[in-house]
Design a protein around this motif. Sequence first.
Motif, PDB file in Angstrom:
ATOM      1  N   GLU A  21      42.021  46.846  40.602  1.00  0.00           N
ATOM      2  CA  GLU A  21      40.950  47.207  41.534  1.00  0.00           C
ATOM      3  C   GLU A  21      40.174  45.978  41.984  1.00  0.00           C
ATOM      4  O   GLU A  21      39.764  45.876  43.144  1.00  0.00           O
ATOM      5  CB  GLU A  21      40.005  48.211  40.860  1.00  0.00           C
ATOM      6  CG  GLU A  21      40.658  49.550  40.544  1.00  0.00           C
ATOM      7  CD  GLU A  21      39.782  50.408  39.661  1.00  0.00           C
ATOM      8  OE1 GLU A  21      38.892  49.824  38.971  1.00  0.00           O
ATOM      9  OE2 GLU A  21      39.967  51.628  39.631  1.00  0.00           O
ATOM     10  N   TYR A  22      39.965  45.054  41.044  1.00  0.00           N
ATOM     11  CA  TYR A  22      39.253  43.818  41.367  1.00  0.00           C
ATOM     12  C   TYR A  22      40.007  43.026  42.441  1.00  0.00           C
ATOM     13  O   TYR A  22      39.406  42.492  43.378  1.00  0.00           O
ATOM     14  CB  TYR A  22      39.085  42.986  40.109  1.00  0.00           C
ATOM     15  CG  TYR A  22      38.320  41.701  40.286  1.00  0.00           C
ATOM     16  CD1 TYR A  22      36.943  41.666  40.065  1.00  0.00           C
ATOM     17  CD2 TYR A  22      38.956  40.525  40.658  1.00  0.00           C
ATOM     18  CE1 TYR A  22      36.217  40.486  40.228  1.00  0.00           C
ATOM     19  CE2 TYR A  22      38.252  39.345  40.827  1.00  0.00           C
ATOM     20  CZ  TYR A  22      36.887  39.329  40.600  1.00  0.00           C
ATOM     21  OH  TYR A  22      36.181  38.164  40.766  1.00  0.00           O
ATOM     22  N   ALA A  23      41.336  42.934  42.296  1.00  0.00           N
ATOM     23  CA  ALA A  23      42.130  42.178  43.261  1.00  0.00           C
ATOM     24  C   ALA A  23      42.076  42.815  44.648  1.00  0.00           C
ATOM     25  O   ALA A  23      42.112  42.106  45.665  1.00  0.00           O
ATOM     26  CB  ALA A  23      43.578  42.090  42.777  1.00  0.00           C
ATOM     27  N   GLU A  24      41.978  44.144  44.694  1.00  0.00           N
ATOM     28  CA  GLU A  24      42.002  44.834  45.989  1.00  0.00           C
ATOM     29  C   GLU A  24      40.611  44.934  46.616  1.00  0.00           C
ATOM     30  O   GLU A  24      40.453  44.748  47.826  1.00  0.00           O
ATOM     31  CB  GLU A  24      42.574  46.237  45.811  1.00  0.00           C
ATOM     32  CG  GLU A  24      42.709  47.000  47.118  1.00  0.00           C
ATOM     33  CD  GLU A  24      43.391  48.350  46.933  1.00  0.00           C
ATOM     34  OE1 GLU A  24      43.498  49.088  47.929  1.00  0.00           O
ATOM     35  OE2 GLU A  24      43.820  48.648  45.800  1.00  0.00           O
ATOM     36  N   HIS A  25      39.597  45.226  45.803  1.00  0.00           N
ATOM     37  CA  HIS A  25      38.269  45.517  46.349  1.00  0.00           C
ATOM     38  C   HIS A  25      37.205  44.480  45.976  1.00  0.00           C
ATOM     39  O   HIS A  25      36.109  44.515  46.517  1.00  0.00           O
ATOM     40  CB  HIS A  25      37.793  46.887  45.861  1.00  0.00           C
ATOM     41  CG  HIS A  25      38.726  48.007  46.192  1.00  0.00           C
ATOM     42  ND1 HIS A  25      38.901  48.465  47.477  1.00  0.00           N
ATOM     43  CD2 HIS A  25      39.544  48.743  45.399  1.00  0.00           C
ATOM     44  CE1 HIS A  25      39.780  49.460  47.463  1.00  0.00           C
ATOM     45  NE2 HIS A  25      40.184  49.644  46.210  1.00  0.00           N
TER      46      HIS A  25
END
Length: 387
Positions: A353-357
Motif C-alpha cells: 500500500e505504501y508503494a502505491e499510495h
Amino acid sequence: GDPQRWQNETYPIQQTAIPPIIDPEQWERVQAKLKHAADLNNRGGPRRTDAEATSTLLDYGYIRCAECNGRMTRHWVKKSKHPYYRCHKNADRPGLPHKMFHVPAHRVDALALKLLAKALTDPEQVLALADAAEQQAADASVDADLAASELAASHKRLSEITAEQDALLAAQAALSRVPGMDKQIQDIRGRLAQLDKECEQANEESTRAIPRRDHANERAEFLRHIFTQHKFWLHVTTGDDGIEDIDFITTDVLDDAGKPILAIREEIVLANAARLLNVPEEDAEALLPVRPLSQYGDELADGTYEVLLTEYFVRTVDVIELLLRRAPHERVRKLLHDLDAVMMVKRGRNWAEYAEHGPIPLEDRVYLQLLGTVQVGTDVTTLNTSS
C-alpha cells in the motif's frame, strides 16, 4: 561478558584439540560489533539516563495501539538518536492481529499536547467531555456508596466479633473454675481462634474499603466540577493561578447544580497571553501567531483615520498548548491521568500500500481519547508537529 575475566578464567586451547571454526581474533571482532549493535538498541547493560532518554511524555500507559489496544512502549531504533513508541504485537504470533510498528515519540507527544489543548478550549469538545464526565461522576458516586457500604459492614462485623470475644472470654474464665469443663474450654478456645481470623479478615476489608471510598469520592467531585472550576486544570498548565487572564463564555448546557457550563473564548488579548506565559509581550508575539483585531485612533480634519493603537489577539488554544509544552511532564501527566487520557495510534500502510499510495500522515493516524468515550482528532491544516 568481561573480556579480561574471560581471559583469566578460561583454559588455553590444547594443540591436540579440534581446530576452531574461526580464529579468536575474528571472534572478538564479531562480539564487539554485536555489542555495539545492542548498545544502539539500548539492549544489554545499563539503561540510558541522559535527557533524551527521559524526554518522552506518554510513557506509563498514556499511549496505546488503536489496532489491538495494547500499550505502546518507548523504543530506540538502531542508529537513531531519538526515541520511538512501539507496539510489540506481531502477526506471526498466534492470536495477535497485526505486525509490529513504531512511531516517532516526540512528534506523537507534540500532537498529544495539541489535542489536549483543543479538548480544553473547543466549546464542542468541552460539552462532549461534560456529558462523559457527568456519567462517570454518577458511576464514581455509586462506587463510593458501595465502598462505604462495605466499610460499614466491616465495622459492624468487627463490633459483633468483639462482643462475641468478650462473652467467650468471660465464659472461659468462669468455666476454668469448674472441674471437668476441659472440653467446653477447648471449644471456646477454638472459637476464639476462629474469631481472630475473622477479625483479621474484617480489618483487611476495612483497610481496602477506605482508600476505594476516598478515591471514588474525590473522582466524583473532580468530574462534577471539571468544567465549572477551570482554575483546576488551568493551574495544572500554568503552575499558578492565572485565571483572570482567560475569558470565559457561558454555554446552553447546565451542570448538575443548574449552573451553565463555561467554555473558553476562542481568542485572548496578546498582553494577557504574555502574562500567562510569564514573558514580555514582544516575546509572546514571537512565540505565537498574532493578528490585529481592534484598532483605536482619531479621525483627522481631512476625513482620514489615524490609527493610534492596535490591539493584537492570539488563539487561546495556541496559548494553552504552549503552556502545556512548557509545563513539567509530571504536571501534564497528572492532567492526563485525571482526564483518563490516552493517545491512540493507528498502524500505517503495509509495504504494498505504501508503494502505491504513499504514507498516511501521522496526524491522520492518531487521536486523543478522554474519559473513555470522547475522541479528539487532528486538523492537519492547522497543526504544526515539529518537535
